[in-house]
Design a protein around this motif. Structure first.
Motif, PDB file in Angstrom:
ATOM      1  N   LEU A 190       0.837  -1.210   0.000  1.00  0.00           N
ATOM      2  CA  LEU A 190       0.000   0.000   0.000  1.00  0.00           C
ATOM      3  C   LEU A 190       0.870   1.256   0.000  1.00  0.00           C
ATOM      4  CD1 LEU A 190      -2.884  -0.952   2.455  1.00  0.00           C
ATOM      5  CD2 LEU A 190      -2.960  -0.807  -0.022  1.00  0.00           C
ATOM      6  N   ARG A 191       1.957   1.200   0.762  1.00  0.00           N
ATOM      7  CA  ARG A 191       2.880   2.353   0.793  1.00  0.00           C
ATOM      8  C   ARG A 191       3.483   2.590  -0.579  1.00  0.00           C
ATOM      9  NH1 ARG A 191       7.629   2.589   4.713  1.00  0.00           N
ATOM     10  NH2 ARG A 191       8.165   4.121   3.144  1.00  0.00           N
ATOM     11  N   ASP A 192       3.846   1.484  -1.264  1.00  0.00           N
ATOM     12  CA  ASP A 192       4.400   1.623  -2.618  1.00  0.00           C
ATOM     13  C   ASP A 192       3.415   2.340  -3.528  1.00  0.00           C
ATOM     14  OD1 ASP A 192       6.797   0.528  -2.133  1.00  0.00           O
ATOM     15  OD2 ASP A 192       6.380  -1.440  -2.990  1.00  0.00           O
ATOM     16  N   VAL A 193       2.127   1.949  -3.430  1.00  0.00           N
ATOM     17  CA  VAL A 193       1.123   2.554  -4.312  1.00  0.00           C
ATOM     18  C   VAL A 193       0.948   4.032  -3.978  1.00  0.00           C
ATOM     19  CG1 VAL A 193      -1.312   2.551  -4.973  1.00  0.00           C
ATOM     20  CG2 VAL A 193      -0.109   0.409  -4.710  1.00  0.00           C
ATOM     21  N   LEU A 194       0.893   4.343  -2.686  1.00  0.00           N
ATOM     22  CA  LEU A 194       0.648   5.734  -2.300  1.00  0.00           C
ATOM     23  C   LEU A 194       1.857   6.620  -2.585  1.00  0.00           C
ATOM     24  CD1 LEU A 194      -1.321   5.269   1.029  1.00  0.00           C
ATOM     25  CD2 LEU A 194      -2.165   6.228  -1.102  1.00  0.00           C
ATOM     26  N   GLU A 195       3.046   6.144  -2.170  1.00  0.00           N
ATOM     27  CA  GLU A 195       4.230   6.995  -2.330  1.00  0.00           C
ATOM     28  C   GLU A 195       4.730   7.000  -3.766  1.00  0.00           C
ATOM     29  OE1 GLU A 195       7.116   6.337   0.746  1.00  0.00           O
ATOM     30  OE2 GLU A 195       5.567   6.460   2.282  1.00  0.00           O
ATOM     31  N   GLY A 196       4.469   5.911  -4.490  1.00  0.00           N
ATOM     32  CA  GLY A 196       4.912   5.878  -5.886  1.00  0.00           C
ATOM     33  C   GLY A 196       3.727   6.045  -6.822  1.00  0.00           C
ATOM     34  N   PHE A 197       2.733   6.814  -6.346  1.00  0.00           N
ATOM     35  CA  PHE A 197       1.475   6.928  -7.092  1.00  0.00           C
ATOM     36  C   PHE A 197       1.685   7.374  -8.546  1.00  0.00           C
ATOM     37  CE2 PHE A 197      -2.308   9.159  -8.544  1.00  0.00           C
ATOM     38  CZ  PHE A 197      -3.248   8.155  -8.383  1.00  0.00           C
ATOM     39  N   LYS A 198       2.525   8.399  -8.711  1.00  0.00           N
ATOM     40  CA  LYS A 198       2.723   8.950 -10.066  1.00  0.00           C
ATOM     41  C   LYS A 198       3.314   7.880 -10.985  1.00  0.00           C
ATOM     42  CE  LYS A 198       5.110  12.704  -8.771  1.00  0.00           C
ATOM     43  NZ  LYS A 198       5.048  12.738  -7.338  1.00  0.00           N
ATOM     44  N   GLU A 199       4.304   7.171 -10.438  1.00  0.00           N
ATOM     45  CA  GLU A 199       4.982   6.144 -11.232  1.00  0.00           C
ATOM     46  C   GLU A 199       4.023   5.000 -11.553  1.00  0.00           C
ATOM     47  OE1 GLU A 199       6.154   7.687  -8.632  1.00  0.00           O
ATOM     48  OE2 GLU A 199       7.994   8.632  -9.353  1.00  0.00           O
ATOM     49  N   VAL A 200       3.147   4.690 -10.569  1.00  0.00           N
ATOM     50  CA  VAL A 200       2.183   3.598 -10.774  1.00  0.00           C
ATOM     51  C   VAL A 200       1.175   4.016 -11.841  1.00  0.00           C
ATOM     52  CG1 VAL A 200       0.314   2.307  -9.652  1.00  0.00           C
ATOM     53  CG2 VAL A 200       2.464   2.677  -8.452  1.00  0.00           C
ATOM     54  N   LYS A 201       0.731   5.268 -11.735  1.00  0.00           N
ATOM     55  CA  LYS A 201      -0.287   5.783 -12.656  1.00  0.00           C
ATOM     56  C   LYS A 201       0.246   5.826 -14.094  1.00  0.00           C
ATOM     57  CE  LYS A 201      -4.241   8.130 -13.016  1.00  0.00           C
ATOM     58  NZ  LYS A 201      -5.483   7.454 -12.726  1.00  0.00           N
ATOM     59  N   MET A 202       1.536   6.123 -14.222  1.00  0.00           N
ATOM     60  CA  MET A 202       2.120   6.311 -15.547  1.00  0.00           C
ATOM     61  C   MET A 202       2.359   5.005 -16.302  1.00  0.00           C
ATOM     62  SD  MET A 202       2.262   9.388 -16.235  1.00  0.00           S
ATOM     63  CE  MET A 202       3.119   9.188 -17.775  1.00  0.00           C
ATOM     64  N   SER A 203       2.429   3.899 -15.555  1.00  0.00           N
ATOM     65  CA  SER A 203       2.816   2.673 -16.246  1.00  0.00           C
ATOM     66  C   SER A 203       1.833   1.539 -15.947  1.00  0.00           C
ATOM     67  CB  SER A 203       4.231   2.288 -15.799  1.00  0.00           C
ATOM     68  OG  SER A 203       4.472   0.940 -16.086  1.00  0.00           O
ATOM     69  N   PRO A 204       0.931   1.230 -16.907  1.00  0.00           N
ATOM     70  CA  PRO A 204      -0.025   0.142 -16.656  1.00  0.00           C
ATOM     71  C   PRO A 204       0.647  -1.184 -16.294  1.00  0.00           C
ATOM     72  CG  PRO A 204      -0.678   1.419 -18.581  1.00  0.00           C
ATOM     73  CD  PRO A 204       0.670   1.924 -18.176  1.00  0.00           C
ATOM     74  N   PRO A 205       1.759  -1.584 -16.972  1.00  0.00           N
ATOM     75  CA  PRO A 205       2.374  -2.862 -16.556  1.00  0.00           C
ATOM     76  C   PRO A 205       2.851  -2.819 -15.106  1.00  0.00           C
ATOM     77  CG  PRO A 205       3.272  -2.127 -18.652  1.00  0.00           C
ATOM     78  CD  PRO A 205       2.441  -1.011 -18.131  1.00  0.00           C
ATOM     79  N   ARG A 206       3.407  -1.639 -14.701  1.00  0.00           N
ATOM     80  CA  ARG A 206       3.860  -1.520 -13.316  1.00  0.00           C
ATOM     81  C   ARG A 206       2.662  -1.630 -12.364  1.00  0.00           C
ATOM     82  NH1 ARG A 206       6.614   3.482 -13.136  1.00  0.00           N
ATOM     83  NH2 ARG A 206       8.586   2.507 -13.600  1.00  0.00           N
ATOM     84  N   ARG A 207       1.561  -0.968 -12.779  1.00  0.00           N
ATOM     85  CA  ARG A 207       0.358  -0.994 -11.940  1.00  0.00           C
ATOM     86  C   ARG A 207      -0.147  -2.431 -11.792  1.00  0.00           C
ATOM     87  NH1 ARG A 207      -5.137  -0.693 -12.441  1.00  0.00           N
ATOM     88  NH2 ARG A 207      -5.004  -0.851 -14.689  1.00  0.00           N
ATOM     89  N   ILE A 208      -0.187  -3.149 -12.915  1.00  0.00           N
ATOM     90  CA  ILE A 208      -0.692  -4.530 -12.885  1.00  0.00           C
ATOM     91  C   ILE A 208       0.200  -5.394 -11.996  1.00  0.00           C
ATOM     92  CG2 ILE A 208      -1.039  -6.604 -14.327  1.00  0.00           C
ATOM     93  CD1 ILE A 208      -1.868  -4.543 -16.576  1.00  0.00           C
TER      94      ILE A 208
END
Ligand SMILES: Nc1ncnc2c1ncn2[C@@H]1O[C@H](COP(=O)(O)OP(=O)(O)OP(=O)(O)O)[C@@H](O)[C@H]1O
Length: 545
Positions: A190-208
């Protein structure tokens, strides 16, 4: 029993008060039951005023003792949690940077939030469970007085149940550790998603990928919890079924073998019905107790871990350093990062140099050459592994490090901007406006409530200017800036090197700046270049004025 140990350490009310209130409430509860069972079936006319008054009095005692008990428990538990939280924060604030860098942040946050909340929620249920045990014990005395056979049967049943309960408690405890481990993985995700939100949002494979990782942890946490709750439910149903069976034995089977007076059998059955509620309560409290115990265990471990990070020597009295100084000296100072197995990773030093008061010193060097590490040694956040740092002739020691650190105002490359001016007297709006004008952020930010910025939602470069504004307000003799100008536009970068730094120097500040801006190197009095953790050049450009 970490929970009991934890409570014992923090509780301020005498245990006698608890026992007395719990006894009063338990006894009054049983007396209500006794009065009801002995009076039920008695003809209305035969009920005397004494019994009714007694009934009212017992209820009165119950209300007073129960309310008192619950109020004291809430006060004690919440005070204990307050003390625990403050002790954790206190330990963190006194920890050493290097040690803290090695501790998982999720672990600390979980301890502060989840574990303290678990204990708080469990406390009232645990008090009711203790009372239930008292009520069961007293009811058993009553059963003993009216029906010896039922007493023996019930006692055997309760002893058997207790054995089962104890056995299951141990099993539940082990399962809870797994639950906690899985939950910690979940929090990390959860911390990764919140703190790396921009990076997660920018990359669908990373998000998946990241969601899949979290799903694994969340699924494991869910499955272990379902298993845990299932086991707890099983215990509860088992205990209830056994209670019903016991009642059946007392009412249907026992009279076949032993002669029991009819009235006594009815009263025993009524008393047993009265015991079933508290028994259910005790059974329900077991998983809660196991959870609170695991939480207390976690908290104790976290407390010890954080205490071990604190370097304060017991009884040590901090000593102040003189307000002014002429120079800071590094005498063969070196420092080594080690990994978990104490294997050396990277060494800076040995350093032999001095920084004179009023000097503007630039530190340069490639990425990973050791500039930030040198700065952390210089400002007293890391300690030399070998050699000494002296301020004038005085070698720094544990007693003087705090005073030494307070001579510096630092903006690290990964600085944190507080919305509030902690530790500073509220400056006047005029001073803030003057500094905002100097830093070209006038109208972007204002002070509200005397010492809080109305916003820190600014551009990257503006936020750094605001951090510099706070540094200027701190008014410390030494200012350390780690790649401060890196995010500034060319215009303000020029202003920083050619106007702000000379202005600060004119105010008598010692300035140490890590920089890659070689076109402004001439604005420094001196440039130190690092390579592989060692000084490769130390050039004084201007004589110190
Ligand atoms: N917390 C740490 N634990 C272990 N090793 C570290 C740690 N921080 C830095 N290092 C190691 O120390 C070396 C120097 O790091 P440092 O941050 O001092 O470099 P730097 O010159 O400031 O680099 P940059 O210009 O990239 O900021 C790096 O090679 C890195 O591998």
């Amino acid at each position: 029993m970490s929970l009991i140990e934890l409570i014992r350490r923090h509780i301020k009310t005498s245990p006698h008060t608890f026992v007395l209130l719990a006894l009063l409430s338990g006894v009054s509860n049983v007396l209500v039951m006794t009065l009801i069972t002995t009076s039920a079936g008695v003809e209305q006319a035969a009920l005397d005023l004494r019994t009714i008054t007694m009934f009212g009095l017992v209820i009165g005692i119950y209300i007073v003792s129960q309310r008192g008990l619950m109020r004291i428990t809430a006060t004690e538990v919440e005070s204990m949690i307050h003390d625990l939280r403050m002790a954790l924060v206190e330990n963190i604030s006194h920890a050493e940077l290097l040690s803290l860098e090695r501790v998982g942040r999720s672990e600390i946050l979980t301890g502060m939030i989840r574990d303290t909340q678990t204990i708080s929620q469990a406390s009232n249920i645990l008090v009711i469970a203790v009372q239930s045990i008292i009520m069961i014990a007293l009811s058993m005395v009553y059963v003993f007085l009216i029906n010896k056979i039922a007493f023996v049967l019930s006692l055997s049943f309760i002893a058997f149940s207790m054995l089962l309960i104890l056995r299951h408690m141990i099993a539940l405890r082990a399962e809870l550790n797994t639950v906690y481990e899985e939950e910690n993985h979940l929090y990390d995700g959860l911390r990764d998603v919140l703190e790396g939100f921009k990076e997660v949002k920018m990359s669908p494979p990373r998000r998946i990928d990241i969601l899949a990782e979290i799903d694994i942890a969340a699924t494991r946490a869910r499955d272990v919890k379902i298993a845990f709750q299932g086991r707890a439910a099983q215990e509860f149903v088992l205990s209830q079924t056994m209670s019903f069976l016991l009642l059946g034995i007392i009412v249907f089977i026992a009279p076949m073998f032993f002669s029991v007076e009819a009235g006594a059998a009815a009263r025993t059955a009524a008393a047993m019905l009265f015991i079933i509620g508290p028994l259910a309560m005790v059974t329900q409290a077991i998983p809660i107790f196991a959870t609170a115990n695991a939480a207390a265990d976690n908290l104790s471990q976290l407390e010890h871990l954080l205490q071990s990070l604190v370097s304060t020597i017991p009884g040590m009295i901090e000593r102040p350093l003189p307000a002014t100084f002429e120079a800071i000296h590094f005498d063969t100072v070196s420092f080594t990062y080690v990994d978990n197995k104490a294997v050396d990773m990277f060494t800076v030093g040995p350093f032999n140099f001095s920084i004179r008061q009023g000097e503007t010193l630039f530190i340069t060097g490639g990425n990973g050459s050791g500039k930030s590490t040198l700065v952390k040694l210089l400002v007293g956040l890391y300690y030399p592994e070998k050699g000494v740092i002296r301020i004038d002739q005085q070698a720094l020691s544990a007693e003087t490090y705090s005073s030494y650190r307070s001579k510096f105002s630092v903006i690290f490359s990964d600085y944190y901007l507080f919305k509030r001016l902690y530790g500073l007297n509220a400056p006047s709006p005029e001073i803030i406006d003057e500094l905002c004008l100097l830093l070209e952020i006038l109208g972007k930010v204002r002070l509200k409530d005397a010492n809080r910025f109305d916003t820190i939602d600014l551009s990257t470069g503006q936020r750094k200017r605001l951090a510099l504004l706070v540094t200027l307000l701190e008014d410390k003799p030494i200012i350390v800036l780690d790649e401060w100008a890196a995010d500034q536009d060319p215009h303000f970068r020029r202003k920083f090197y050619q106007e702000l730094l000379p202005h600060l120097k004119a105010l008598g500040k010692t300035i140490i700046a890590i920089t890659h801006d070689d076109r402004y190197f001439d604005t420094a009095d001196r440039c130190i270049a690092l390579e592989e953790g060692r000084i490769t050049s130390d050039i004084s450009k201007k004589p110190l004025q």
